[in-house]
Every structure is written in structure tokens, then in C-alpha cells.
Design an enzyme around this catalytic site. Structure first.
Site, PDB file in Angstrom:
ATOM      1  N   TYR A 158       0.848  -1.202   0.000  1.00 23.76           N
ATOM      2  CA  TYR A 158       0.000   0.000   0.000  1.00 23.76           C
ATOM      3  C   TYR A 158       0.881   1.250   0.000  1.00 23.76           C
ATOM      4  O   TYR A 158       0.648   2.197  -0.774  1.00 23.76           O
ATOM      5  CB  TYR A 158      -0.923  -0.025   1.227  1.00 23.76           C
ATOM      6  CG  TYR A 158      -1.918   1.110   1.275  1.00 23.76           C
ATOM      7  CD1 TYR A 158      -3.040   1.109   0.448  1.00 23.76           C
ATOM      8  CD2 TYR A 158      -1.750   2.185   2.152  1.00 23.76           C
ATOM      9  CE1 TYR A 158      -3.964   2.157   0.496  1.00 23.76           C
ATOM     10  CE2 TYR A 158      -2.668   3.221   2.205  1.00 23.76           C
ATOM     11  CZ  TYR A 158      -3.776   3.206   1.372  1.00 23.76           C
ATOM     12  OH  TYR A 158      -4.683   4.237   1.422  1.00 23.76           O
TER      13      TYR A 158
HETATM   14  P1  NDP Z   1     -13.684   2.688   0.415  1.00 24.11           P
HETATM   15  O1  NDP Z   1     -13.373   1.240   0.476  1.00 24.11           O
HETATM   16  O2  NDP Z   1     -14.883   3.189   1.116  1.00 24.11           O
HETATM   17  O3  NDP Z   1     -13.761   3.161  -1.091  1.00 24.11           O
HETATM   18  C1  NDP Z   1     -12.964   2.631  -2.106  1.00 24.11           C
HETATM   19  C2  NDP Z   1     -13.629   2.908  -3.420  1.00 24.11           C
HETATM   20  O4  NDP Z   1     -12.784   2.459  -4.477  1.00 24.11           O
HETATM   21  C3  NDP Z   1     -14.958   2.193  -3.555  1.00 24.11           C
HETATM   22  O5  NDP Z   1     -15.892   3.072  -4.134  1.00 24.11           O
HETATM   23  C4  NDP Z   1     -14.658   1.061  -4.518  1.00 24.11           C
HETATM   24  O6  NDP Z   1     -15.809   0.811  -5.299  1.00 24.11           O
HETATM   25  C5  NDP Z   1     -13.566   1.690  -5.373  1.00 24.11           C
HETATM   26  N1  NDP Z   1     -12.735   0.711  -6.040  1.00 24.11           N
HETATM   27  C6  NDP Z   1     -11.912  -0.216  -5.485  1.00 24.11           C
HETATM   28  N2  NDP Z   1     -11.332  -0.949  -6.459  1.00 24.11           N
HETATM   29  C7  NDP Z   1     -11.794  -0.474  -7.644  1.00 24.11           C
HETATM   30  C8  NDP Z   1     -11.575  -0.806  -8.994  1.00 24.11           C
HETATM   31  N3  NDP Z   1     -10.743  -1.802  -9.347  1.00 24.11           N
HETATM   32  N4  NDP Z   1     -12.212  -0.101  -9.947  1.00 24.11           N
HETATM   33  C9  NDP Z   1     -13.052   0.911  -9.615  1.00 24.11           C
HETATM   34  N5  NDP Z   1     -13.302   1.276  -8.352  1.00 24.11           N
HETATM   35  C10 NDP Z   1     -12.677   0.588  -7.377  1.00 24.11           C
HETATM   36  O7  NDP Z   1     -12.368   3.407   0.970  1.00 24.11           O
HETATM   37  P2  NDP Z   1     -11.890   4.930   1.003  1.00 24.11           P
HETATM   38  O8  NDP Z   1     -12.992   5.844   0.686  1.00 24.11           O
HETATM   39  O9  NDP Z   1     -11.141   5.099   2.257  1.00 24.11           O
HETATM   40  O10 NDP Z   1     -10.807   4.920  -0.178  1.00 24.11           O
HETATM   41  C11 NDP Z   1     -10.783   5.866  -1.204  1.00 24.11           C
HETATM   42  C12 NDP Z   1      -9.347   6.233  -1.496  1.00 24.11           C
HETATM   43  O11 NDP Z   1      -8.806   6.931  -0.387  1.00 24.11           O
HETATM   44  C13 NDP Z   1      -8.411   5.048  -1.754  1.00 24.11           C
HETATM   45  O12 NDP Z   1      -7.561   5.330  -2.833  1.00 24.11           O
HETATM   46  C14 NDP Z   1      -7.615   4.981  -0.457  1.00 24.11           C
HETATM   47  O13 NDP Z   1      -6.367   4.382  -0.631  1.00 24.11           O
HETATM   48  C15 NDP Z   1      -7.514   6.445  -0.109  1.00 24.11           C
HETATM   49  N6  NDP Z   1      -7.174   6.730   1.269  1.00 24.11           N
HETATM   50  C16 NDP Z   1      -8.007   6.341   2.268  1.00 24.11           C
HETATM   51  C17 NDP Z   1      -7.663   6.605   3.571  1.00 24.11           C
HETATM   52  C18 NDP Z   1      -8.528   6.202   4.716  1.00 24.11           C
HETATM   53  O14 NDP Z   1      -8.067   6.291   5.873  1.00 24.11           O
HETATM   54  N7  NDP Z   1      -9.767   5.778   4.484  1.00 24.11           N
HETATM   55  C19 NDP Z   1      -6.414   7.318   3.923  1.00 24.11           C
HETATM   56  C20 NDP Z   1      -5.631   7.668   2.776  1.00 24.11           C
HETATM   57  C21 NDP Z   1      -6.008   7.394   1.499  1.00 24.11           C
HETATM   58  P3  NDP Z   1     -16.271  -0.608  -5.901  1.00 24.11           P
HETATM   59  O15 NDP Z   1     -15.903  -1.659  -4.893  1.00 24.11           O
HETATM   60  O16 NDP Z   1     -17.737  -0.424  -6.081  1.00 24.11           O
HETATM   61  O17 NDP Z   1     -15.542  -0.736  -7.192  1.00 24.11           O
END
Ligand code: NDP
Length: 254
Positions: A158
Site C-alpha cells: 500500500y
Molecule cells: P472505500 O473502500 O470506502 O472506497 C474505495 C472505493 O474504491 C470504492 O468506491 C470502490 O468501489 C472503489 N474501487 C476499489 N477498487 C476499484 C476498482 N478496481 N475499480 C473501480 N473502483 C474501485 O475506501 P476509502 O474511501 O477510504 O478509499 C478511497 C481512497 O482513499 C483510496 O484510494 C484509499 O487508498 C484512499 N485513502 C483512504 C484513507 C482512509 O483512511 N480511508 C487514507 C488515505 C487514502 P467498488 O468496490 O464499487 O468498485
């Protein structure tokens, strides 16, 4: 609250089916954007589109796996075909993966994280830049992480993936600056979402550890990250490109 930070802009948001992406859909729409929501879980996207339209926003969704280049091209093409252009994009889709010591981490975890978090941003950036060049420019924000700036415990793939997002941000900002495309990144600290619910559920004590490492002593709400992305995507910061903005309660400032 309705405002005008993104008024008149067509904005694509990947990973809009939950967490920070869903919050971004609500925040960008409230700031006046027309939003195109992309992710794999169509029911969630459709429900969010209905919610936004009920509030008077213009919104549509497209099913997209960002790790598949053709899906990224299709998502951008959908936005352009439906709304005439693409002005802004928030490349937010990402996965967390296991929290495991590096020497015990499986190759499968490494590959799935790299495929989604790095190849996904690569695929989306290239498709978005192509569309924005046709349109005289645009703004892009990639979602990195504090793990794109410093190490966090037991998450080597990650961390590597989020550092790569910073690299792609800098490369794209540099390459397309003269063509009117600004590319920046947000680096969120620990934020309430499905990723962190999963991590905290499987690792007792991790939430307390994250809070204790954060000067503000708390996790972020997803809307706080979305608000920073909205500002970076807006016309309020026209000389700002190639930056990585920590939105982290002071974590990396220590
Ligand atoms: P969530 O798991 O709530 O959201 C992740 C989103 O990414 C979902 O909407 C999921 O949708 C989508 N996703 C995952 N894989 C795919 C794919 N292959 N194609 C299209 N969509 C995809 O987590 P977060 O909101 O926390 O994450 C959002 C971003 O924020 C990420 O990049 C994460 O690394 C980053 N982040 C989060 C932090 C945290 O503490 N939460 C801290 C720092 C960064 P679906 O499954 O429907 O495709």
C-alpha cells in the site's frame, strides 16, 4: 450547503460507490459540478445518482474497473459523450489490502494493490488527459495517502502504491502544465470509510494507534478529504500544480 466552487464543471469521480468517493460526489455536486460516478458496484452508484438528482444536481454513473484500461477509456468517453467534455477528475478508487509484515505478505496482495492503486490511476490519468487536451485543459486530483509520503505500519505494498501515485501526479503535472492541465494529489490521513472499518476490525488497537499518531487526535470524515479535492479541482488555485496536499490532522507535519 450549496456553493459555487465547481459551478459549470463536468467532474468524473472514481471509487464513488463508498467512502471518500461518495462524499466527493455529494460535495462536488453541492459545489455546482455535474458529476459522473464510476466504480464496480452499480447498485450503489445508481442509488447515489438518485439521491443527488433528488437534490437538484446533474449526475450519472458508469460501471468501471479502473485496473482495466478499456474501462477507464469507456468511463471518460461516457462523460464526454453525455456532457460534452471533461473538466475535472478525482482519481480516488483504491484498496487497502492486508496489514501484514512485509516478509509474510502474499504476492497476490501486492499485485491486487498495485493493479488497483497504481495501474488504476495510470489508466484513468491517460484517458482523462486525452479528453482534456481536446478541450483546452482541465484539473485532476489523485488520491494518494499519508502512506504516499511516510511509512505506516505493516502495509508495504500500500505504501509503495501510494508513493507511486505521488510519482504519477508529479510526472503528469510536469508534462501537461503548458497545455492547461493541472494535476495535484491529496494525501489523506486516517479517514472513516470501508477501508478503515476493515483495517480496524481486523487489527484491534490500530484505530487508537492512528489517533495517537495524529496531532488532532482523531480520524477524518470523508467530506473533509472531498472538500480539499474540490478546492484543488476548482479555478481558485490556478498556479497550483504538482503538489501533494496532506489532509491529515497534522500527521506528516510532526
Ligand atoms: P472505500 O473502500 O470506502 O472506497 C474505495 C472505493 O474504491 C470504492 O468506491 C470502490 O468501489 C472503489 N474501487 C476499489 N477498487 C476499484 C476498482 N478496481 N475499480 C473501480 N473502483 C474501485 O475506501 P476509502 O474511501 O477510504 O478509499 C478511497 C481512497 O482513499 C483510496 O484510494 C484509499 O487508498 C484512499 N485513502 C483512504 C484513507 C482512509 O483512511 N480511508 C487514507 C488515505 C487514502 P467498488 O468496490 O464499487 O468498485
Amino acid at each position: 450547503m450549496r456553493s459555487d466552487l465547481l459551478i459549470g464543471k463536468v467532474a468524473l469521480i472514481t471509487g464513488a460507490s463508498s467512502g471518500i468517493g461518495a462524499a466527493a460526489a455529494r460535495v462536488f455536486a453541492a459545489e455546482g459540478a455535474t458529476v459522473v460516478l464510476a466504480a464496480r458496484r452499480e447498485e450503489r452508484l445508481a442509488a447515489l445518482v438518485d439521491e443527488l438528482r433528488d437534490q437538484g444536481a446533474e449526475a450519472a454513473h458508469v460501471v468501471c474497473d479502473v485496473s482495466v484500461a478499456a474501462d477507464a477509456v469507456r468511463a471518460v468517453g461516457f462523460a464526454v459523450e453525455r456532457y460534452g467534455r471533461l473538466d475535472a477528475a478525482f482519481n480516488n478508487a483504491g484498496i487497502g489490502g492486508d496489514r501484514t509484515a512485509m516478509h509474510l505478505m502474499s504476492d497476490d496482495v501486492y499485485e491486487s494493490i498495485m493493479d488497483t492503486n497504481v495501474r488504476g490511476v495510470w489508466n484513468c490519468l491517460r484517458a482523462e488527459i486525452g479528453a482534456m487536451l481536446e478541450n483546452g485543459g482541465g484539473t485532476i486530483v489523485n488520491n494518494s495517502s499519508v502512506a504516499g509520503l511516510v511509512a505506516i505500519p505493516a502495509a508495504a505494498p500500500y505504501i509503495a502504491s501510494k508513493h507511486a501515485v505521488v510519482g504519477l501526479t508529479r510526472a503528469a503535472a510536469d508534462e501537461y502544465a503548458k497545455q492547461g492541465i493541472r494535476v495535484n494529489a491529496v494525501a489523506p490521513g486516517t479517514t472513516r470509510s470501508e477501508i478503515t472499518a476493515d483495517w480496524f476490525g481486523r487489527n484491534p488497537g490500530l484505530e487508537d494507534l492512528a489517533n495517537s499518531l495524529t496531532p488532532q487526535g482523531r480520524t477524518a470524515q470523508p467530506e473533509e478529504i472531498a472538500a480539499a479535492a474540490a478546492w484543488l479541482l476548482s479555478d481558485r488555485c490556478p498556479f497550483l500544480t504538482g503538489t501533494v496536499l496532506p489532509v491529515d490532522g497534522g500527521l506528516v507535519n510532526q
